[in-house]
Design a protein around this motif. Sequence first.
Motif, mmCIF file in Angstrom:
data_model
loop_
_atom_site.group_PDB
_atom_site.id
_atom_site.type_symbol
_atom_site.label_atom_id
_atom_site.label_comp_id
_atom_site.label_asym_id
_atom_site.label_seq_id
_atom_site.Cartn_x
_atom_site.Cartn_y
_atom_site.Cartn_z
ATOM 1 N N HIS A 232 29.768 49.326 -50.171
ATOM 2 C CA HIS A 232 29.364 48.509 -49.638
ATOM 3 C C HIS A 232 28.744 47.282 -50.736
ATOM 4 O O HIS A 232 28.843 46.358 -50.545
ATOM 5 N N LEU A 236 29.723 43.491 -51.297
ATOM 6 C CA LEU A 236 28.794 42.443 -51.241
ATOM 7 C C LEU A 236 28.754 41.235 -52.469
ATOM 8 O O LEU A 236 28.613 40.430 -52.720
ATOM 9 N N ILE A 249 28.156 47.419 -41.252
ATOM 10 C CA ILE A 249 28.518 45.922 -42.056
ATOM 11 C C ILE A 249 28.346 44.804 -40.955
ATOM 12 O O ILE A 249 28.556 43.689 -41.392
ATOM 13 N N ASP A 252 26.099 42.136 -41.880
ATOM 14 C CA ASP A 252 26.550 41.213 -42.903
ATOM 15 C C ASP A 252 27.224 40.395 -42.602
ATOM 16 O O ASP A 252 27.501 39.000 -43.083
ATOM 17 N N ASN A 255 25.699 37.537 -40.592
ATOM 18 C CA ASN A 255 24.976 36.511 -41.524
ATOM 19 C C ASN A 255 25.551 35.836 -42.503
ATOM 20 O O ASN A 255 25.062 35.010 -43.444
ATOM 21 N N HIS A 257 27.268 37.163 -45.124
ATOM 22 C CA HIS A 257 27.311 37.907 -46.400
ATOM 23 C C HIS A 257 28.679 38.511 -46.619
ATOM 24 O O HIS A 257 28.953 38.778 -47.868
ATOM 25 N N LEU A 258 29.204 38.954 -45.622
ATOM 26 C CA LEU A 258 30.710 39.431 -45.893
ATOM 27 C C LEU A 258 31.412 38.827 -44.803
ATOM 28 O O LEU A 258 31.103 38.488 -43.600
#
Length: 312
Positions: A232, A236, A249, A252, A255, A257-258
């Motif tokens: 993970h 990121l 995830i 993420d 948001n 982030h991924l």
Amino acid sequence: MVPGNINLTQLQTFLWVSSLRSFRKTAEKMNTTQPAISSRIARLEETLGVRLFERDTGSIQLTAKGLELLPYAEKLLRTSALLVDRISQDEDYVGILRLGVSEVIVHTFLPDFLSGLHQKFPEIEVDIVVDATANLRRELIERSIDFALLMGPVTDYQIENHDLIEFDVIWAAAPSLKIETDRELSLDELATSPLITYARNTRPYADLSRQLRKNTELPARIYSSSSLAAIHRMALDGIGIANLPRQMIQADIINGHLQQIQCVWHPPSLKFTASYPTEPYNPVIEKIVHHALDVSRSYRKQIETLVPLATQ
């Protein structure tokens, strides 16, 4: 001679020795010493006037009389356990639960499981082992752990399995890698970046390696890790494209982030079971299984509300 009394502790010890084929392992399991186990078996044999075990160097086997006693001991202990279970309250149970968990569970619903377990069984201590499924299977069969949440089922006739939860596995990468997300990539296109996956002794690694051998022209770079948290973190940090459980995830992805990466080959989902040895019978373990199933159902309902957002 008037026969002495047989107590339940002696019968429980007899069942554990017959199952584990080891006085040392039985002592560890029953949280006592090896001489204490030997003494219990000796007193039971003296009371019955028969030998229950043949003790050769490095080997313990049931005698004919031991085999004859086995079903009676199992029935008596099961009846005793059912009686205690019927009369006692859940909060009265005391002991240590040796719990084995796969790391995916740690990062998803283990906190809810442990919180609920403490509320139901406040006097039970939990000894948690986080390990790869292959190791947890072996420890279950050897009775080193009492109960496991792992990629199952465990194919052993002494282990019972209950379907727990299924995790979708997706490709994900940091936006900094600038991987296309509006179309399905081929494995060749995907493999231009390092591919981050589970350890070499796992099914996800084997599945990915097989697909790359069959469907790519150039050698791919695979970064494998036994730590899901490390996979993970590498995703990121933009190290490469990782295959990770969506449920782990999805925050993420929501948001930013991924990003989910589409590919013509989708990693298989991961199916988890609640698995435990069926003998000797333990009503507390069955209650804990039901608790695990309740928690997994609640967790699935929670994540179903987030999955549509994660895929937008």
